[in-house]
Design an enzyme around this catalytic site. Structure first.
Site, PDB file in Angstrom:
ATOM      1  N   ARG A  52     -22.285  -8.604   2.649  1.00  0.00           N
ATOM      2  CA  ARG A  52     -23.569  -7.917   2.463  1.00  0.00           C
ATOM      3  C   ARG A  52     -24.626  -8.864   1.914  1.00  0.00           C
ATOM      4  O   ARG A  52     -25.801  -8.697   2.137  1.00  0.00           O
ATOM      5  CB  ARG A  52     -23.399  -6.729   1.527  1.00  0.00           C
ATOM      6  CG  ARG A  52     -23.110  -5.464   2.307  1.00  0.00           C
ATOM      7  CD  ARG A  52     -22.794  -4.343   1.397  1.00  0.00           C
ATOM      8  NE  ARG A  52     -21.582  -4.644   0.638  1.00  0.00           N
ATOM      9  CZ  ARG A  52     -20.948  -3.771  -0.135  1.00  0.00           C
ATOM     10  NH1 ARG A  52     -21.421  -2.569  -0.274  1.00  0.00           N
ATOM     11  NH2 ARG A  52     -19.851  -4.104  -0.795  1.00  0.00           N
ATOM     12  N   LYS A  98      -4.981  -1.434   8.365  1.00  0.00           N
ATOM     13  CA  LYS A  98      -4.609  -0.127   7.839  1.00  0.00           C
ATOM     14  C   LYS A  98      -5.350   0.128   6.520  1.00  0.00           C
ATOM     15  O   LYS A  98      -5.745  -0.843   5.890  1.00  0.00           O
ATOM     16  CB  LYS A  98      -3.095  -0.018   7.652  1.00  0.00           C
ATOM     17  CG  LYS A  98      -2.563  -0.972   6.564  1.00  0.00           C
ATOM     18  CD  LYS A  98      -1.173  -0.652   6.156  1.00  0.00           C
ATOM     19  CE  LYS A  98      -1.122   0.267   4.984  1.00  0.00           C
ATOM     20  NZ  LYS A  98      -1.449  -0.327   3.682  1.00  0.00           N
ATOM     21  N   HIS A 158       1.114  -5.492   8.777  1.00  0.00           N
ATOM     22  CA  HIS A 158       1.575  -6.865   8.549  1.00  0.00           C
ATOM     23  C   HIS A 158       3.092  -6.951   8.399  1.00  0.00           C
ATOM     24  O   HIS A 158       3.668  -8.018   8.560  1.00  0.00           O
ATOM     25  CB  HIS A 158       0.827  -7.521   7.383  1.00  0.00           C
ATOM     26  CG  HIS A 158       1.266  -7.082   6.020  1.00  0.00           C
ATOM     27  ND1 HIS A 158       0.823  -5.934   5.438  1.00  0.00           N
ATOM     28  CD2 HIS A 158       2.109  -7.642   5.123  1.00  0.00           C
ATOM     29  CE1 HIS A 158       1.366  -5.802   4.239  1.00  0.00           C
ATOM     30  NE2 HIS A 158       2.163  -6.829   4.026  1.00  0.00           N
ATOM     31  N   GLU A 167       8.185  -2.825  -5.166  1.00  0.00           N
ATOM     32  CA  GLU A 167       7.181  -3.768  -5.691  1.00  0.00           C
ATOM     33  C   GLU A 167       7.225  -3.738  -7.211  1.00  0.00           C
ATOM     34  O   GLU A 167       7.393  -2.668  -7.798  1.00  0.00           O
ATOM     35  CB  GLU A 167       5.788  -3.367  -5.227  1.00  0.00           C
ATOM     36  CG  GLU A 167       5.627  -3.428  -3.725  1.00  0.00           C
ATOM     37  CD  GLU A 167       4.206  -3.111  -3.331  1.00  0.00           C
ATOM     38  OE1 GLU A 167       3.387  -4.035  -3.256  1.00  0.00           O
ATOM     39  OE2 GLU A 167       3.902  -1.928  -3.127  1.00  0.00           O
ATOM     40  N   ASP A 199      -0.085   4.899   1.928  1.00  0.00           N
ATOM     41  CA  ASP A 199      -0.234   3.442   1.821  1.00  0.00           C
ATOM     42  C   ASP A 199       0.979   2.697   2.404  1.00  0.00           C
ATOM     43  O   ASP A 199       0.827   1.618   2.991  1.00  0.00           O
ATOM     44  CB  ASP A 199      -0.411   3.074   0.338  1.00  0.00           C
ATOM     45  CG  ASP A 199      -0.729   1.603   0.123  1.00  0.00           C
ATOM     46  OD1 ASP A 199      -1.471   1.040   0.939  1.00  0.00           O
ATOM     47  OD2 ASP A 199      -0.229   1.021  -0.861  1.00  0.00           O
ATOM     48  N   HIS A 216       4.236   0.981   7.055  1.00  0.00           N
ATOM     49  CA  HIS A 216       5.297  -0.037   6.936  1.00  0.00           C
ATOM     50  C   HIS A 216       6.707   0.565   7.056  1.00  0.00           C
ATOM     51  O   HIS A 216       7.525   0.086   7.844  1.00  0.00           O
ATOM     52  CB  HIS A 216       5.202  -0.768   5.597  1.00  0.00           C
ATOM     53  CG  HIS A 216       3.857  -1.384   5.335  1.00  0.00           C
ATOM     54  ND1 HIS A 216       3.089  -1.957   6.320  1.00  0.00           N
ATOM     55  CD2 HIS A 216       3.148  -1.532   4.186  1.00  0.00           C
ATOM     56  CE1 HIS A 216       1.973  -2.423   5.782  1.00  0.00           C
ATOM     57  NE2 HIS A 216       1.983  -2.174   4.495  1.00  0.00           N
ATOM     58  N   LYS A 235       5.897   1.366  -6.697  1.00  0.00           N
ATOM     59  CA  LYS A 235       5.256   0.302  -7.486  1.00  0.00           C
ATOM     60  C   LYS A 235       5.878   0.319  -8.876  1.00  0.00           C
ATOM     61  O   LYS A 235       6.411   1.322  -9.317  1.00  0.00           O
ATOM     62  CB  LYS A 235       3.760   0.552  -7.578  1.00  0.00           C
ATOM     63  CG  LYS A 235       3.105   0.590  -6.190  1.00  0.00           C
ATOM     64  CD  LYS A 235       1.776  -0.072  -6.173  1.00  0.00           C
ATOM     65  CE  LYS A 235       1.135  -0.013  -4.795  1.00  0.00           C
ATOM     66  NZ  LYS A 235       1.346  -1.224  -4.000  1.00  0.00           N
TER      67      LYS A 235
HETATM   68  C1  BG6 Z   1      -0.133  -3.151   1.706  1.00  0.00           C
HETATM   69  C2  BG6 Z   1      -0.335  -2.028   0.723  1.00  0.00           C
HETATM   70  O1  BG6 Z   1      -0.251  -2.680   3.016  1.00  0.00           O
HETATM   71  O2  BG6 Z   1       1.164  -3.706   1.537  1.00  0.00           O
HETATM   72  C3  BG6 Z   1      -0.115  -2.524  -0.700  1.00  0.00           C
HETATM   73  O3  BG6 Z   1      -1.655  -1.523   0.853  1.00  0.00           O
HETATM   74  C4  BG6 Z   1       1.207  -3.219  -0.836  1.00  0.00           C
HETATM   75  O4  BG6 Z   1      -0.216  -1.450  -1.631  1.00  0.00           O
HETATM   76  C5  BG6 Z   1       1.379  -4.276   0.250  1.00  0.00           C
HETATM   77  O5  BG6 Z   1       1.247  -3.837  -2.108  1.00  0.00           O
HETATM   78  C6  BG6 Z   1       2.785  -4.853   0.239  1.00  0.00           C
HETATM   79  O6  BG6 Z   1       2.857  -5.925   1.132  1.00  0.00           O
HETATM   80  P1  BG6 Z   1       3.881  -7.126   0.895  1.00  0.00           P
HETATM   81  O7  BG6 Z   1       3.821  -7.927   2.151  1.00  0.00           O
HETATM   82  O8  BG6 Z   1       3.407  -7.857  -0.312  1.00  0.00           O
HETATM   83  O9  BG6 Z   1       5.206  -6.459   0.676  1.00  0.00           O
END
Ligand code: BG6
Length: 488
Positions: A45, A144, A174, A212, A231, A236, A336
């Site tokens: 921006r 996402k 990812h 995590e 999320d 995933h 988490k």
């Molecule tokens: C993301 C989520 O898509 O994936 C996050 O938004 C999460 O909340 C992350 O922490 C985890 O990715 P990775 O590759 O670190 O396991």
């Protein structure tokens, strides 16, 4: 090395770009995967008042070890990157500038990576089309979350679809770019021994965990109201489940893989009403201790004034209703502030039907095949062998580790791999719109049920493996989470 490309990162100075995309691109440049003639535009921006090299050094300081940055390559990389001031809701001079820059291209493809909130996807795609930046060599990558539920995801897909064809649209997850996920496909479909065993005939159950240790600090705007279901599970975890459970595709091309994944999503038993209460656990972390240090709970992490109903942990027992998987539970779990960061898939086989060692009282553990996605890639098979030197009826469990990494050259991080695939136009590791919508259909039922009941999530202490109910989800089926017991 891929052909020269132009990449425009919308939200280029934002979190995702700084933490994941730019470090991945730099690593790709250093590894010789990206030509120095490629160009990377970061939309923002406001204009940038720091020199690019200096800014990149600051950005990389948080993600790349100092020894991974060298003076020459960072200077060369900085020459490829430029910040472009751009508003994403209205056209005008700034868009004309971007258009002019992209028209000077020597590249074969232009990738527009939308690392921005989904509420800006429609206006951005419409402006890209207005300025003629959606031609046949252009691709759009959508990060996402794709919407907040089925309805919003359908609206985004329909809107983006007005300006970009499905073959130009790359919905990124990812997790699909992780090395071990590639290995899972190779392993399943290039080895007859796995495929022959891969069904309800021999498999007792499957566990998929993404744990995590981090909390949600710094993501207040995004996380509150999103929660772990949207999320992590909608994308995933369900994508990993699809790859484990899908039928062998005729070819490993985008259409064939995505068709098979879609069939899995369509076969997921819908969870409704009481079934949700019995099979889904939802929880939020409270204060606790991580690696010996006291940490705050979720609401304090986000400095919330009111208690929040957003979940940071979900565990689910799911079923796929088809011939291959009838009766095999899939236990999915993510959270988490769990004791450690790891992601793994555990395939647990059935017990032997009869033990030929009547004197052995130590038990015969079922075989387990473990696919570890992180922190390191790792494949292992656990099996029973005779205890060396002891009497034949003395058994023990051993782990056979498969060295899948070998010394086969540079590994690509997930974002680099996926960006390079988008440059090449290869959609096999991207998600089709039908998959996104079916995944939402399944999770929406659960989220709506929670909302209708107005239920608060259970609580768990930071630094533990989630609430008692997640443990109980397994124990009442006379099973256990592998990592908490055997796999430490
Ligand atoms: C993301 C989520 O898509 O994936 C996050 O938004 C999460 O909340 C992350 O922490 C985890 O990715 P990775 O590759 O670190 O396991």
């Amino acid at each position: 090395m891929v052909d020269v490309f132009d990449l425009v990162i919308f939200g280029g100075t934002g979190d995702l770009s700084r933490k994941k995309l730019l470090p991945a691109l730099y690593a790709g440049y250093v590894a010789g995967r990206i030509s120095s003639k490629s160009r990377i535009f970061l939309t923002s921006r406001s204009a940038q008042d720091v020199a690019m090299e200096e800014w990149l050094r600051e950005v990389f300081a948080a993600t790349t070890p100092a020894c991974g940055i060298d003076a020459i390559s960072i200077r060369e990389f900085a020459n490829m990157v430029e910040v472009v001031e751009l508003g994403l809701t209205e056209g005008g001079e700034q868009w004309e500038t971007l258009q002019a820059k992209l028209s000077e291209t020597k590249s074969t493809s232009v990738v527009h990576f939308l690392a921005i909130p989904p509420s800006l996807f429609t206006s951005t795609c419409s402006l890209l089309a207005e300025y003629g930046l959606n031609g046949s060599n252009a691709r759009v990558v959508l990060e996402k979350p794709l919407g907040n539920n089925l309805e919003t995801a359908q609206a985004i897909n329909a809107d983006v679809g007005k300006f970009f064809g499905e073959d130009q649209t790359f919905r990124i997850d990812h997790y699909l770019g992780k090395e071990a996920v590639q290995n899972l496909l190779a392993l399943r479909f290039s080895n007859i021994m796995f495929e022959e065993l891969w069904s309800a005939r021999t498999i007792d159950h499957i566990q998929i965990t993404i744990a995590e240790d981090l909390g949600v600090q710094g993501r207040a705007g995004f996380y509150e109201g999103t929660g772990a279901m949207r999320d992590m599970v909608q994308n995933h975890l369900l994508q990993l489940l699809c790859l484990v459970a899908m039928e062998p595709p005729a070819r490993l091309d985008a259409d064939s893989i995505r068709d098979e994944k879609l069939k899995v999503l369509k076969s997921l038993r819908p969870l409704e009403g009481d079934l949700i209460d019995r099979n889904v656990v939802r929880a939020q972390y409270g204060a606790g201790a991580m690696h010996g240090e006291a940490v705050k709970g979720y609401a304090d992490d986000l400095e919330l004034e009111e208690p929040s109903n957003t979940e940071t942990f979900v565990a689910i027992k799911a079923h796929i209703e088809n011939w291959r998987w009838a009766g095999v539970p899939f236990y999915l779990r993510t959270g988490k502030r769990l004791p450690e960061r790891f992601a793994e898939i555990v395939i647990q086989f059935k017990e032997v039907p009869h033990s030929p060692h009547p004197d052995w009282k130590g038990g015969i553990n079922p075989n387990r095949f473990i696919i570890r996605l992180q922190p390191e890639d790792h494949l292992a098979l656990r099996m029973m062998v005779k205890n060396h030197g002891a009497k034949s009826e003395t058994l023990r469990e051993v782990e056979m580790n498969l060295d899948v990494m070998g010394n086969s050259g540079t590994r690509l991080g997930p974002y680099l791999r996926l960006i390079l695939d988008a440059v090449k136009g290869d959609q096999s590791l991207f998600v089709h719109r039908d998959e996104v919508e079916h995944a939402w259909r399944w999770v929406d039922r659960i989220i709506n049920h929670w909302q209708e009941k107005g239920q608060a999530p259970k609580s768990y202490q930071a630094g533990t493996w989630g609430p008692y109910e997640a443990h109980d989800l397994m124990v009442r089926d006379r099973r256990e989470w592998f990592h908490e017991t055997v796999g430490k």
